[in-house]
Write a protein that holds these residues in place. Structure first.
Motif, PDB file in Angstrom:
ATOM      1  N   PRO A  95      -6.167  -3.158  13.194  1.00  0.00           N
ATOM      2  CA  PRO A  95      -7.165  -4.097  13.710  1.00  0.00           C
ATOM      3  C   PRO A  95      -6.532  -5.301  14.392  1.00  0.00           C
ATOM      4  N   LYS A  96      -7.253  -5.857  15.375  1.00  0.00           N
ATOM      5  CA  LYS A  96      -6.793  -7.048  16.070  1.00  0.00           C
ATOM      6  C   LYS A  96      -6.789  -8.243  15.100  1.00  0.00           C
ATOM      7  N   LYS A  97      -5.902  -9.189  15.376  1.00  0.00           N
ATOM      8  CA  LYS A  97      -5.763 -10.398  14.555  1.00  0.00           C
ATOM      9  C   LYS A  97      -5.438 -10.042  13.108  1.00  0.00           C
ATOM     10  N   TYR A  98      -4.632  -8.998  12.940  1.00  0.00           N
ATOM     11  CA  TYR A  98      -4.245  -8.536  11.611  1.00  0.00           C
ATOM     12  C   TYR A  98      -2.724  -8.546  11.550  1.00  0.00           C
ATOM     13  N   ASP A  99      -2.162  -9.341  10.654  1.00  0.00           N
ATOM     14  CA  ASP A  99      -0.707  -9.451  10.530  1.00  0.00           C
ATOM     15  C   ASP A  99      -0.178  -8.196   9.840  1.00  0.00           C
ATOM     16  N   SER A 100       0.284  -7.252  10.631  1.00  0.00           N
ATOM     17  CA  SER A 100       0.677  -5.958  10.095  1.00  0.00           C
ATOM     18  C   SER A 100       2.186  -5.763  10.019  1.00  0.00           C
ATOM     19  N   GLU A 101       2.967  -6.802  10.351  1.00  0.00           N
ATOM     20  CA  GLU A 101       4.415  -6.651  10.306  1.00  0.00           C
ATOM     21  C   GLU A 101       4.904  -6.610   8.857  1.00  0.00           C
ATOM     22  N   GLY A 102       5.825  -5.701   8.607  1.00  0.00           N
ATOM     23  CA  GLY A 102       6.367  -5.576   7.268  1.00  0.00           C
ATOM     24  C   GLY A 102       7.852  -5.280   7.325  1.00  0.00           C
ATOM     25  N   VAL A 103       8.295  -4.371   6.494  1.00  0.00           N
ATOM     26  CA  VAL A 103       9.702  -3.972   6.448  1.00  0.00           C
ATOM     27  C   VAL A 103       9.773  -2.454   6.554  1.00  0.00           C
ATOM     28  N   PRO A 104      10.914  -1.915   6.993  1.00  0.00           N
ATOM     29  CA  PRO A 104      11.017  -0.462   7.105  1.00  0.00           C
ATOM     30  C   PRO A 104      11.058   0.201   5.736  1.00  0.00           C
ATOM     31  N   THR A 227       3.124  -2.229   1.750  1.00  0.00           N
ATOM     32  CA  THR A 227       4.216  -2.942   2.419  1.00  0.00           C
ATOM     33  C   THR A 227       5.588  -2.312   2.189  1.00  0.00           C
ATOM     34  N   TYR A 228       5.874  -1.890   0.960  1.00  0.00           N
ATOM     35  CA  TYR A 228       7.213  -1.406   0.619  1.00  0.00           C
ATOM     36  C   TYR A 228       7.160   0.061   0.199  1.00  0.00           C
ATOM     37  N   LEU A 229       8.078   0.864   0.758  1.00  0.00           N
ATOM     38  CA  LEU A 229       8.180   2.274   0.387  1.00  0.00           C
ATOM     39  C   LEU A 229       9.645   2.644   0.231  1.00  0.00           C
ATOM     40  N   GLY A 230       9.995   3.215  -0.931  1.00  0.00           N
ATOM     41  CA  GLY A 230      11.354   3.668  -1.186  1.00  0.00           C
ATOM     42  C   GLY A 230      11.363   5.130  -1.586  1.00  0.00           C
ATOM     43  N   VAL A 231      12.390   5.862  -1.155  1.00  0.00           N
ATOM     44  CA  VAL A 231      12.488   7.298  -1.419  1.00  0.00           C
ATOM     45  C   VAL A 231      13.909   7.628  -1.856  1.00  0.00           C
ATOM     46  N   THR A 232      14.049   8.384  -2.956  1.00  0.00           N
ATOM     47  CA  THR A 232      15.364   8.872  -3.353  1.00  0.00           C
ATOM     48  C   THR A 232      15.385  10.393  -3.281  1.00  0.00           C
ATOM     49  N   CYS A 233      16.582  10.924  -3.042  1.00  0.00           N
ATOM     50  CA  CYS A 233      16.790  12.375  -2.980  1.00  0.00           C
ATOM     51  C   CYS A 233      17.986  12.746  -3.841  1.00  0.00           C
ATOM     52  N   ARG A 234      17.870  13.837  -4.557  1.00  0.00           N
ATOM     53  CA  ARG A 234      19.017  14.338  -5.305  1.00  0.00           C
ATOM     54  C   ARG A 234      20.076  14.854  -4.343  1.00  0.00           C
ATOM     55  N   GLY A 235      19.608  15.443  -3.245  1.00  0.00           N
ATOM     56  CA  GLY A 235      20.494  15.893  -2.183  1.00  0.00           C
ATOM     57  C   GLY A 235      20.189  15.142  -0.908  1.00  0.00           C
ATOM     58  N   LYS A 236      19.721  15.865   0.094  1.00  0.00           N
ATOM     59  CA  LYS A 236      19.347  15.277   1.378  1.00  0.00           C
ATOM     60  C   LYS A 236      17.829  15.291   1.554  1.00  0.00           C
ATOM     61  N   LEU A 237      17.336  14.424   2.421  1.00  0.00           N
ATOM     62  CA  LEU A 237      15.924  14.472   2.788  1.00  0.00           C
ATOM     63  C   LEU A 237      15.653  15.852   3.380  1.00  0.00           C
TER      64      LEU A 237
END
Length: 252
Positions: A95-104, A227-237
């Motif tokens: 939406p317009k006028k919505y602060d959507s910036e976050g982190v990768p 806002t925040y998303l983390g992912v771990t892998c035992r091997g590779k993605l």
């Protein structure tokens, strides 16, 4: 009148039976949900399947995201595009006028159980240091028997307990405890949840457990985070996710 939530998890026959419960003169049947969030092998997955059940169904699309940051909304779109969805089916507008910036989103590969514990603890501390108060946070594991094991291991590791952050296991999807606690869930119970931060544990193992629904779980889980998303892998993605791997960082 009949209202159904998360309709995509139900089969065509189940939805048809539900529609027959409506009053004959009203025939008022309302269903809401997202084809891309189907987490059952028998659920409906296309508009054509709905049209087969209901000849005169009126389908309304919603493409505006009020929940997620730009980075996570773009990741969700990339997951769907990777599944081969048409561009018109994965359009996500902020939406317009919505602060959507976050982190990768962040990713850890080739991680042992102990490394995942350490890495997730450090990422949670980064969040806490950035906002001064830990926001609502969930950790998704791949089975019910790992819920309490992972919660106990995070508490015993000490980094979080040293700053008075408690981790609790939510068996059978029950959101127990104080809202400021870190909560651990079996990934089967991710529907309907919403948090500021979400972590997947060993998502590559999830791929090995159910390749047909892996992308669906990845998409649904990623959309639980604002806002925040983390992912771990035992091997590779998993190789099916390599097309959007570049969107991930290693830390915040």
């Amino acid at each position: 009148q009949v209202t159904v939530d998360e309709f995509s998890d139900f089969s065509q026959l189940q939805l048809k039976c539900m529609s027959l419960m409506t009053h004959p003169k009203l025939e008022s049947f309302f269903a809401s949900g997202d084809f891309n969030q189907r987490l059952t092998s028998t659920g409906v997955s296309s508009k054509d399947q709905l049209n087969w059940i209901f000849k005169d169904v009126d389908i309304r699309n919603i493409t505006v995201s009020y929940r997620q940051s730009r980075q996570l909304a773009e990741l969700g779109a990339a997951i769907l595009k990777n599944k081969g969805k048409n561009k018109k089916d994965i359009e996500i507008n902020l939406p317009k006028k919505y602060d959507s910036e976050g982190v990768p989103p962040v990713l850890l590969e080739n991680a042992s159980f102990e490394n995942s514990i350490k890495w997730i603890s450090e990422r949670i501390c980064e969040i806490e240091q950035g906002v001064d108060e830990i926001p609502s946070t969930a950790i998704f594991v791949n089975s019910e028997d790992r819920v309490n094991k992972f919660a106990t291991s995070l508490n015993d590791y000490g980094i979080l307990s040293d700053i008075n952050i408690k981790v609790v296991g939510c068996l059978n999807g029950q959101a127990v405890g104080n809202e400021n606690n870190i909560r651990v869930f079996n990934i089967e119970h991710i529907k309907g949840l919403e948090f500021e931060a979400v972590f997947f544990v060993e998502i590559d193992e999830l791929y090995n457990m159910d390749k047909s629904l892996y992308d669906n779980y990845f998409y649904v889980g990623s959309t639980r985070a604002a806002t925040y998303l983390g992912v771990t892998c035992r091997g590779k993605l998993p190789s099916t996710s390599k097309s959007f791997k570049s969107q991930f960082a290693s830390d915040w």
